[in-house]
Design a protein around this motif. Structure first.
Motif, PDB file in Angstrom:
ATOM      1  N   VAL A 193       0.856  -1.219   0.132  1.00  0.00           N
ATOM      2  CA  VAL A 193       0.131   0.065   0.124  1.00  0.00           C
ATOM      3  C   VAL A 193       0.839   1.164   0.069  1.00  0.00           C
ATOM      4  CG1 VAL A 193      -1.664   1.269   1.228  1.00  0.00           C
ATOM      5  CG2 VAL A 193      -1.887  -1.149   0.974  1.00  0.00           C
ATOM      6  N   ASP A 194       1.898   1.123   0.701  1.00  0.00           N
ATOM      7  CA  ASP A 194       2.844   2.379   0.733  1.00  0.00           C
ATOM      8  C   ASP A 194       3.467   2.724  -0.605  1.00  0.00           C
ATOM      9  OD1 ASP A 194       2.117   2.735   3.422  1.00  0.00           O
ATOM     10  OD2 ASP A 194       4.242   1.654   4.194  1.00  0.00           O
ATOM     11  N   VAL A 195       3.879   1.829  -1.223  1.00  0.00           N
ATOM     12  CA  VAL A 195       4.562   1.789  -2.505  1.00  0.00           C
ATOM     13  C   VAL A 195       3.334   2.061  -3.603  1.00  0.00           C
ATOM     14  CG1 VAL A 195       5.783   0.386  -4.363  1.00  0.00           C
ATOM     15  CG2 VAL A 195       6.237   0.229  -2.118  1.00  0.00           C
ATOM     16  N   VAL A 202      -1.879   3.522  -8.047  1.00  0.00           N
ATOM     17  CA  VAL A 202      -2.601   2.594  -8.641  1.00  0.00           C
ATOM     18  C   VAL A 202      -3.383   1.498  -7.790  1.00  0.00           C
ATOM     19  CG1 VAL A 202      -1.426   3.014 -10.877  1.00  0.00           C
ATOM     20  CG2 VAL A 202      -0.698   1.167  -8.954  1.00  0.00           C
ATOM     21  N   LEU A 203      -3.365   1.705  -6.587  1.00  0.00           N
ATOM     22  CA  LEU A 203      -3.901   0.806  -5.437  1.00  0.00           C
ATOM     23  C   LEU A 203      -4.801   1.423  -4.396  1.00  0.00           C
ATOM     24  CD1 LEU A 203      -4.156  -2.340  -4.556  1.00  0.00           C
ATOM     25  CD2 LEU A 203      -2.140  -1.429  -3.110  1.00  0.00           C
ATOM     26  N   ARG A 204      -5.837   1.176  -4.337  1.00  0.00           N
ATOM     27  CA  ARG A 204      -6.781   1.820  -3.297  1.00  0.00           C
ATOM     28  C   ARG A 204      -7.769   0.855  -2.743  1.00  0.00           C
ATOM     29  NH1 ARG A 204     -11.361   5.057  -7.325  1.00  0.00           N
ATOM     30  NH2 ARG A 204     -12.617   3.294  -7.659  1.00  0.00           N
ATOM     31  N   ASN A 205      -8.512   1.318  -1.589  1.00  0.00           N
ATOM     32  CA  ASN A 205      -9.255   0.618  -0.599  1.00  0.00           C
ATOM     33  C   ASN A 205     -10.517   0.987  -0.934  1.00  0.00           C
ATOM     34  OD1 ASN A 205     -10.914  -0.628   1.364  1.00  0.00           O
ATOM     35  ND2 ASN A 205      -8.907  -1.204   2.257  1.00  0.00           N
ATOM     36  N   ASN A 206     -11.467   0.253  -1.544  1.00  0.00           N
ATOM     37  CA  ASN A 206     -12.947   0.614  -1.607  1.00  0.00           C
ATOM     38  C   ASN A 206     -13.838  -0.428  -0.777  1.00  0.00           C
ATOM     39  OD1 ASN A 206     -15.337   1.773  -2.691  1.00  0.00           O
ATOM     40  ND2 ASN A 206     -15.110   0.574  -4.495  1.00  0.00           N
ATOM     41  N   ASN A 207     -14.258   0.369   0.232  1.00  0.00           N
ATOM     42  CA  ASN A 207     -15.027  -0.333   1.213  1.00  0.00           C
ATOM     43  C   ASN A 207     -14.671  -1.632   1.601  1.00  0.00           C
ATOM     44  OD1 ASN A 207     -17.124   1.621   1.275  1.00  0.00           O
ATOM     45  ND2 ASN A 207     -17.787   0.882  -0.811  1.00  0.00           N
ATOM     46  N   GLY A 208     -13.275  -1.578   2.033  1.00  0.00           N
ATOM     47  CA  GLY A 208     -12.720  -2.986   2.496  1.00  0.00           C
ATOM     48  C   GLY A 208     -12.198  -3.961   1.493  1.00  0.00           C
ATOM     49  N   GLN A 209     -12.625  -3.556  -0.033  1.00  0.00           N
ATOM     50  CA  GLN A 209     -11.852  -4.379  -0.945  1.00  0.00           C
ATOM     51  C   GLN A 209     -10.921  -3.695  -1.577  1.00  0.00           C
ATOM     52  OE1 GLN A 209     -13.520  -7.768  -2.463  1.00  0.00           O
ATOM     53  NE2 GLN A 209     -13.840  -7.453  -0.173  1.00  0.00           N
ATOM     54  N   GLN A 216      -3.577   0.946 -18.747  1.00  0.00           N
ATOM     55  CA  GLN A 216      -3.923   1.004 -20.171  1.00  0.00           C
ATOM     56  C   GLN A 216      -5.088   1.799 -20.462  1.00  0.00           C
ATOM     57  OE1 GLN A 216      -3.177  -3.038 -21.480  1.00  0.00           O
ATOM     58  NE2 GLN A 216      -0.872  -2.652 -21.623  1.00  0.00           N
ATOM     59  N   ASN A 217      -6.074   1.241 -19.740  1.00  0.00           N
ATOM     60  CA  ASN A 217      -7.592   1.819 -19.863  1.00  0.00           C
ATOM     61  C   ASN A 217      -7.956   2.926 -18.920  1.00  0.00           C
ATOM     62  OD1 ASN A 217      -8.479   0.399 -17.822  1.00  0.00           O
ATOM     63  ND2 ASN A 217      -8.994  -1.479 -19.195  1.00  0.00           N
ATOM     64  N   GLY A 218      -7.222   2.972 -17.864  1.00  0.00           N
ATOM     65  CA  GLY A 218      -7.769   3.926 -16.424  1.00  0.00           C
ATOM     66  C   GLY A 218      -8.648   3.285 -15.768  1.00  0.00           C
ATOM     67  N   LEU A 219      -9.115   2.254 -16.056  1.00  0.00           N
ATOM     68  CA  LEU A 219     -10.266   1.625 -15.216  1.00  0.00           C
ATOM     69  C   LEU A 219      -9.651   0.627 -13.964  1.00  0.00           C
ATOM     70  CD1 LEU A 219     -12.363  -0.057 -18.038  1.00  0.00           C
ATOM     71  CD2 LEU A 219     -12.807   2.061 -17.017  1.00  0.00           C
ATOM     72  N   TRP A 220     -10.554   1.054 -13.010  1.00  0.00           N
ATOM     73  CA  TRP A 220     -10.195   0.371 -11.732  1.00  0.00           C
ATOM     74  C   TRP A 220     -10.643  -0.891 -11.666  1.00  0.00           C
ATOM     75  CZ3 TRP A 220      -7.141   2.108  -7.954  1.00  0.00           C
ATOM     76  CH2 TRP A 220      -6.910   3.403  -7.892  1.00  0.00           C
ATOM     77  N   GLU A 221      -9.901  -2.067 -11.671  1.00  0.00           N
ATOM     78  CA  GLU A 221     -10.218  -3.469 -12.033  1.00  0.00           C
ATOM     79  C   GLU A 221      -9.169  -4.244 -11.612  1.00  0.00           C
ATOM     80  OE1 GLU A 221     -11.282  -3.552 -16.167  1.00  0.00           O
ATOM     81  OE2 GLU A 221      -9.049  -3.388 -16.830  1.00  0.00           O
ATOM     82  N   ASP A 222      -9.458  -5.469 -11.618  1.00  0.00           N
ATOM     83  CA  ASP A 222      -8.334  -6.363 -11.361  1.00  0.00           C
ATOM     84  C   ASP A 222      -7.312  -6.644 -12.175  1.00  0.00           C
ATOM     85  OD1 ASP A 222     -10.038  -7.308  -9.059  1.00  0.00           O
ATOM     86  OD2 ASP A 222     -10.473  -9.139  -9.770  1.00  0.00           O
ATOM     87  N   CYS A 223      -6.139  -6.368 -11.803  1.00  0.00           N
ATOM     88  CA  CYS A 223      -5.039  -6.233 -12.634  1.00  0.00           C
ATOM     89  C   CYS A 223      -3.623  -6.343 -11.899  1.00  0.00           C
ATOM     90  CB  CYS A 223      -5.056  -5.294 -13.671  1.00  0.00           C
ATOM     91  SG  CYS A 223      -4.977  -3.535 -13.142  1.00  0.00           S
TER      92      CYS A 223
END
Length: 279
Positions: A193-195, A202-209, A216-223
């Protein structure tokens, strides 16, 4: 000559293909420059990951089946079939045309992977093993002392008239491949998380997930999100996983003071048809 009058195809062979033969021979003799160090380093990485991944899968299976001594050979269709359809009670997708037994081929595993994380891990194991055996480890014996691989370029290898390549085939090298290995320990989460987190991360916590941003596409998705301290990370189903991104084609390496140039037609058949039809 008179021989060509009744055999126009033979004239084609002599007028074009035979004249090209010398060029093909020179290409084969010249060879393709490669990095043996890249192959050795990444093969060693792959073998380490394979060993750890196998242990991880077996640990999960032993807990799931309540059998601390459980073993399975992922290469054995019979043992894999027993695991999938008897022990894990997964649905039979299709039967083998040759043996009549429940099939465990790649298409079946891809379907079952949607139902079972264990099958997804087994599929990852098999894909990683194939990459290693075919390219990373498999190509090392093909490298000559001068650091080049000399394969065959076949003028008559395809029905379409295109060239084919063999021993080894360097025309269908896989692109970058990302392997999802295992969820990381809680102790590592904060470091990742720190890195990769923060306002511009490119990493964030959304309601515990956890969510990762596809650059490449700017979407928040599994990758895949990136590498830190020799380890790669990504997000799958709200969890942070260790991943390995292998840039397979990077073993082809230009010699010092030289460049590799890629030139390719873009949808050339469609462009010709569009031009001819004035579409």
């Amino acid at each position: 000559s008179r021989m060509f009058e009744n055999k126009p195809k033979l004239k084609f062979v002599y007028s074009i293909e035979m004249r090209l033969l010398r060029v093909v021979a020179e290409m084969e003799s010249f060879g393709v420059p490669v990095s043996l160090e890249f192959l050795k380093t990444n093969s060693a990485k792959a073998e380490t990951y394979l060993e750890s991944l196998r242990e991880s899968i077996l640990t999960n299976l032993r807990k799931q089946l309540n059998d601390p001594e459980y073993e399975v050979n992922f290469k054995s269709p019979k043992q894999l079939s027993t695991l999938l359809f008897d022990h894990l009670q997964l649905p039979i997708i299709k039967y083998s045309a040759r043996t009549g037994a429940p099939s465990t081929d790649a298409s079946v595993l891809y379907e079952l992977a949607k139902l079972s994380p264990v099958v997804q891990s087994i599929l990852t194991y098999r894909n990683l093993e194939k990459l290693n055996n075919t390219y990373l480890k498999g190509l090392q014996d093909k490298v000559h002392n001068d650091g080049r691989i000399r394969g065959n370029f076949n003028q008559s290898g395809t029905a379409s008239g295109r060239f084919s390549s063999s021993d080894p085939n360097l025309q269908n090298l896989p692109k970058d491949q990302t392997f999802t290995l295992w969820p990381i320990d809680e102790s590592k989460v904060q470091t990742v998380v720190d890195v990769f987190g923060g306002n511009d991360g490119v990493l964030r916590n959304n309601n515990g997930q956890w969510e990762s941003k596809n650059t490449q596409n700017g979407l928040w998705e599994d990758c895949y999100i990136g590498e830190h301290a020799g380890h790669g990370y990504g997000v799958v189903n709200g969890k942070i996983y260790e991943m390995w991104k292998c840039k397979t084609r990077n073993f082809i390496e230009a010699p010092e003071d030289h460049y590799l140039v890629e030139a390719d037609y873009s949808q050339v058949e469609l462009r010709i048809m569009a031009g001819e039809s004035q579409e």
